[in-house]
Motif scaffolding. Sequence first.
Motif, short mmCIF file in Angstrom:
data_model
loop_
_atom_site.label_atom_id
_atom_site.label_comp_id
_atom_site.label_asym_id
_atom_site.label_seq_id
_atom_site.Cartn_x
_atom_site.Cartn_y
_atom_site.Cartn_z
N SER A 120 0.68 -1.10 0.01
CA SER A 120 0.08 -0.06 -0.01
C SER A 120 0.69 1.26 -0.02
O SER A 120 1.97 1.14 0.67
CB SER A 120 -0.93 -0.03 1.22
OG SER A 120 -0.22 -0.06 2.32
N HIS A 130 -2.42 7.31 1.24
CA HIS A 130 -3.83 7.53 0.69
C HIS A 130 -3.71 8.93 0.20
O HIS A 130 -3.04 9.73 0.73
CB HIS A 130 -4.77 7.68 1.76
CG HIS A 130 -5.26 6.01 2.09
ND1 HIS A 130 -5.29 5.06 1.23
CD2 HIS A 130 -5.62 5.69 3.35
CE1 HIS A 130 -5.82 4.01 2.00
NE2 HIS A 130 -5.85 4.39 2.98
N ASP A 131 -4.30 9.19 -0.95
CA ASP A 131 -4.36 10.50 -1.89
C ASP A 131 -5.89 10.66 -2.05
O ASP A 131 -6.76 9.91 -1.54
CB ASP A 131 -3.44 10.30 -3.19
CG ASP A 131 -3.65 9.27 -3.89
OD1 ASP A 131 -4.86 8.68 -3.78
OD2 ASP A 131 -2.69 8.95 -4.73
N SER A 135 -8.12 6.74 -3.40
CA SER A 135 -7.34 5.62 -2.57
C SER A 135 -7.48 3.98 -3.02
O SER A 135 -7.25 3.40 -2.43
CB SER A 135 -8.25 5.87 -1.16
OG SER A 135 -9.60 5.63 -1.12
N LYS A 136 -8.70 3.88 -3.90
CA LYS A 136 -8.94 2.72 -4.54
C LYS A 136 -7.65 2.50 -5.29
O LYS A 136 -7.56 0.87 -4.94
CB LYS A 136 -10.11 2.61 -5.46
CG LYS A 136 -11.39 2.81 -4.66
CD LYS A 136 -11.98 1.81 -3.97
CE LYS A 136 -13.38 1.91 -3.09
NZ LYS A 136 -13.70 0.97 -2.36
N ASP A 156 -4.54 2.77 -4.22
CA ASP A 156 -3.49 2.98 -3.21
C ASP A 156 -2.95 1.41 -2.74
O ASP A 156 -1.94 1.24 -1.78
CB ASP A 156 -3.65 3.87 -2.21
CG ASP A 156 -3.78 5.19 -2.73
OD1 ASP A 156 -3.38 5.44 -3.68
OD2 ASP A 156 -4.48 6.02 -2.05
#
Length: 660
Positions: A309, A312-313, A316-317, A319
Amino acid sequence: MSFTYPWLLWALFAASIPIIIHLVNRWRHRSVRWAAMEFLLRAARETRGTKKLLHYLILALRVLAVAALVTAFARPLLGSFFGWGSSGLNEVLLVLDRSASMDARPDKTNSLRDTIPPLVKSTFDQLGSCRLSLLDSTTETITQIPAPEALADLTVSKVTDSGADIPSLLQKAIPYLEESASGKTEIWIASDMQSSSWRPNSPVWSSVRQRLAALSIPPAVRIMALRDRPETNRGIRITQAQINNGRLVLDMEVLRQGFDPNQPEEVPVNISVNNAVASSTLQLAGETTTVRKEIPLPQDKESGFGYVSLPHDDFSKDDISFFTFAPKPLANILINGPAGEAGKILSLMAAPPGLPGRKATMPNTVRSGQLNLSSQALVIWHGPAPRADMEEKLKTFIEEGGLVLFLPDDTAHGTRHQFLGVSWGAMETAPADEYFRVESWDRQRGFLRDGTDQTPIPANRLRAIRRKPLAGKYRVLASWDDGTCALGQVRAGAGSALFLTTLPKYSWSNLADGHLLLPLLQRMADRGAERFSSAISLRVNDPALPQSATDVPMRMDDAQGSHPSGSPVDTAGVYRLGAQTYAVNRPWSEDNPDQITDEKIHTLLPDAAISAMQGGVENPSLVQEAWKLFLLIALGCLLLEALLCLPKRTAKRPTPANRL
């Protein structure tokens, strides 16, 4: 413009009342010539034209006032989303894209999906009495929505980790429209316009257009286009997880969008193996970076699972990516048919020399009824159709998760006997100096899908001189240039049977060149061998997901904390069902930001209305009521008419005293 109460527009005939009154008044007066009036008439003749113009203007204002008043009572609705044909709607069928890319948050707060429910609710508040139905891209079923405000909280409206197939959804909507007889219906498509979801090259589009036009009341199609994207985004995906000398080798790709490709960067990454998380860093440069990580494994660990992983940005899916690993099982491939050119080519393509994990056998000396299929990953059947005893064995083999590839026999006549409802017709020969060519195939999923780098297999290089068309019901995986099926598929239980319509013999085709046959057999062998492995890698909502009538898949990873939720139908993760552990990821096509253009949409759906939608707007609505505007117009017309009807002020007569 549309109207909440379009039937009130019949009252527009009342706008003719002022004209009727004007004509009646003219008919009531009779002209009588009178010599004493001739002098006065000549004096007024020079102002007659101005008075006529004034009378006509007053008449027009009265007509316009009545028309505006009637229009206001009909409650007009204004907005680019609607046209004149939206009045009196009985039902709206909302086709909702629930793919992973709909979770992007361009405004850093609300996802693209979050924009849809408020828009639909506020619009329905102004549409009046109208039924709302939902067809979502994950379940591909139609749900009746009791009230528009309930849409936001329904599970079937939430974003998933799956993809979307818009043409397939529209194809499923047509039978519902035919059976529902709801009257005037519109189809609203809410989508982020991703090309992978719209599939502009799908052969389904022509059928969709024809069937929509053939409906008794063809529905208007309106598209809610959510084209906003985050300014920057990083995504990661695992392309391969394998064991090499006691070490876990992870091959991964990191995608960057909106960053300077000439500016390298260092990004932190978490790597979890069997829920033991370790941190590392990745050196990224360019738009795509390929990375290989090697992780030592304990001596007693030859299989397991994990994930990789990124921080998150705003999307997020993408990431996170999940994987499983285990020793690769041997893929046993059974080739049954007459000895000769076709059998040798099939054996060579199924188990190429130097490729480990493949074993092809051609048991010509064993009667087919005595064949043992329990250890086989793939069965290739060419030649005469299987007899009754072998047919039952093959059906059981398929239902238990096995795969069978059927090829026609080398004769001119067709076969009467069907297997799983499919048979071959009589042999067809291409005209002289011409070939049957593969023109289209399913590039999104299945055994002919594109590679992980989106490179298609060269199936369009297949040429055939002879073929045997299929008869029956099947799913088309590849089509010839005349639209007939080149490769069909029938599912039964956990497995599938595939049917090729030509042979790998140069008197029939160039299948032996391997453009289509080699990747097809290798992918079928890998898929068939997966049922002997404790580790499987699939896509969310994949038709090949393991099934059980009694057990429920259990989430194994801790990417969402100690109590993860979700199902492999809609959520990426690592799951266990029985003895099988399998990783489920988003479709890699969801990482492709390419969008379909409005011009291309109009070639697929020529009459569709496209409206660009934006999130983060306070009190959003697709339409605005305009009845107040028309009331103001009516009031203004009446006031202006009253002013024009006022008598002119006359000059004050001089008194006798003033005269003196």
